[in-house]
Each structure stands twice: as C-alpha cells, then as structure tokens.
Design a protein around this motif. Structure first.
Motif, short mmCIF file in Angstrom:
data_model
loop_
_atom_site.label_atom_id
_atom_site.label_comp_id
_atom_site.label_asym_id
_atom_site.label_seq_id
_atom_site.Cartn_x
_atom_site.Cartn_y
_atom_site.Cartn_z
N GLY A 42 0.84 -1.20 0.00
CA GLY A 42 0.00 0.00 0.00
C GLY A 42 0.87 1.25 0.00
N ARG A 66 1.88 -4.80 -5.10
CA ARG A 66 0.51 -4.60 -5.59
C ARG A 66 0.36 -5.10 -7.03
NH1 ARG A 66 -3.94 -2.23 -3.68
NH2 ARG A 66 -2.92 -1.24 -1.94
N GLU A 71 -6.58 -8.52 -4.83
CA GLU A 71 -7.17 -8.40 -3.49
C GLU A 71 -8.33 -9.38 -3.40
OE1 GLU A 71 -9.81 -5.15 -1.02
OE2 GLU A 71 -8.27 -4.40 -2.37
N THR A 87 -7.00 -4.52 1.28
CA THR A 87 -6.90 -3.33 2.12
C THR A 87 -7.55 -3.57 3.48
OG1 THR A 87 -8.97 -2.36 1.33
CG2 THR A 87 -6.94 -1.76 0.12
N ARG A 117 -6.57 3.20 6.23
CA ARG A 117 -7.26 1.92 6.02
C ARG A 117 -7.69 1.74 4.57
NH1 ARG A 117 -9.79 3.30 10.95
NH2 ARG A 117 -11.82 3.54 9.96
N ASN A 118 -7.99 2.83 3.88
CA ASN A 118 -8.39 2.73 2.47
C ASN A 118 -7.23 2.33 1.57
OD1 ASN A 118 -11.14 3.23 2.65
ND2 ASN A 118 -10.83 5.44 2.67
N SER A 119 -6.00 2.64 1.95
CA SER A 119 -4.86 2.30 1.09
C SER A 119 -3.90 1.30 1.72
CB SER A 119 -4.10 3.56 0.67
OG SER A 119 -3.65 4.25 1.81
N THR A 121 -2.53 -2.06 3.15
CA THR A 121 -2.87 -3.45 2.86
C THR A 121 -2.49 -4.36 4.00
OG1 THR A 121 -0.75 -3.85 1.81
CG2 THR A 121 -2.55 -3.11 0.38
#
Length: 145
Positions: A42, A66, A71, A87, A117-119, A121
């Motif tokens: 991330g 990534r 995911e 994520t 938290r959105n990015s 991992t």
C-alpha cells in the motif's frame, strides 16, 4: 547527500522502483538486492518513513507487491484466505469477516485513520517495522524493539 532528491522541498531517497509480476519474482528481487531492497504494497508506512526522514539507511530498490496479485477474501474448508493486497478497509467491511470472523473485522476497524485503512494493505501492515513513539521521532533514529 548522494541518496537524496528534493520533492516539494522534502528530501527523498533515490531508489529504483520495480513492479513484481509475482510473489516469486518479488522474492527473487529481494534476494538479489543483498539486503538493499524494501517491499511496498500500500505504501503508507514506507513512504511516511521516507517523508519524515527516519531511516538511517534507505533501500536502493523498492519492490511493488501490488502489481503481483489481486485483493481477495475467500472462505474454504480450512477457514478464510485473505490476500496480502487486501486493504484494511476491505477487511473491516467484509460481510464474511463481520459475520464469521468478527475479531478480524473489528481489529481492522481500529487500525489507523480511515484514509490509511483505504490504502493500507494486510501485507503492507504485516511487513511494517515495529513502532514506538521514539521510532517516529526524527531526532531519534534507532531500531525500535
């Protein structure tokens, strides 16, 4: 210093960046780097460390995980499988995890800010270096236990 460059008046280390096509390729890149590479999934922890100039040594190569996978959160007969690229937000909001493995969803919801938290991992957060308040202080550059 030969390793730094300025980005918006901040010193950033010079490093090569490689997109791994697989986990095996990433492992091979790490092996060939002789300890001078870092993994990024991330990017929130490593890039924050670069920005704050907290490392005594910087990697020559940053390997992007990534690009090596996808995911996912999948349940099978042995339990649940969560890819390293999932994520924290996906873990936090997964219906499967909230219903069957609620402690995971709850733990993910308490980590960092919503933006992180959105990015951030799962793989990136497992690979994070240990933290303590000294470690994140730019004046105290040492390996925190």
């Amino acid at each position: 210093m030969p390793w730094e460059r300025k980005v918006n008046n901040m010193a950033w280390p010079r490093f090569k960046f490689a997109n791994a096509k697989s986990i095996d390729e990433a492992a091979d890149m790490l092996k060939k780097s002789n300890g001078r590479a870092a993994l990024i999934a991330g990017g929130t922890d490593l890039l924050h460390g670069f920005k704050d100039n907290i490392y005594s040594e910087y990697p020559e190569l940053v390997v992007n995980l990534r690009s090596a996978g996808e995911e996912y959160i999948k349940e099978d007969k042995n339990g649940v499988n969560i890819s390293a690229l999932t994520t924290l937000h996906s873990i936090e909001t997964s219906d499967l995890l909230k219903n069957q493995y609620s402690v995971l969803a709850e733990a993910a919801s308490t980590v960092a800010s919503p933006q992180i938290r959105n990015s951030g991992t799962l793989g990136g957060n497992i690979c994070q270096e240990p933290r303590c308040w000294y470690y994140r202080n730019m004046d105290n550059m040492f390996n925190c236990l």
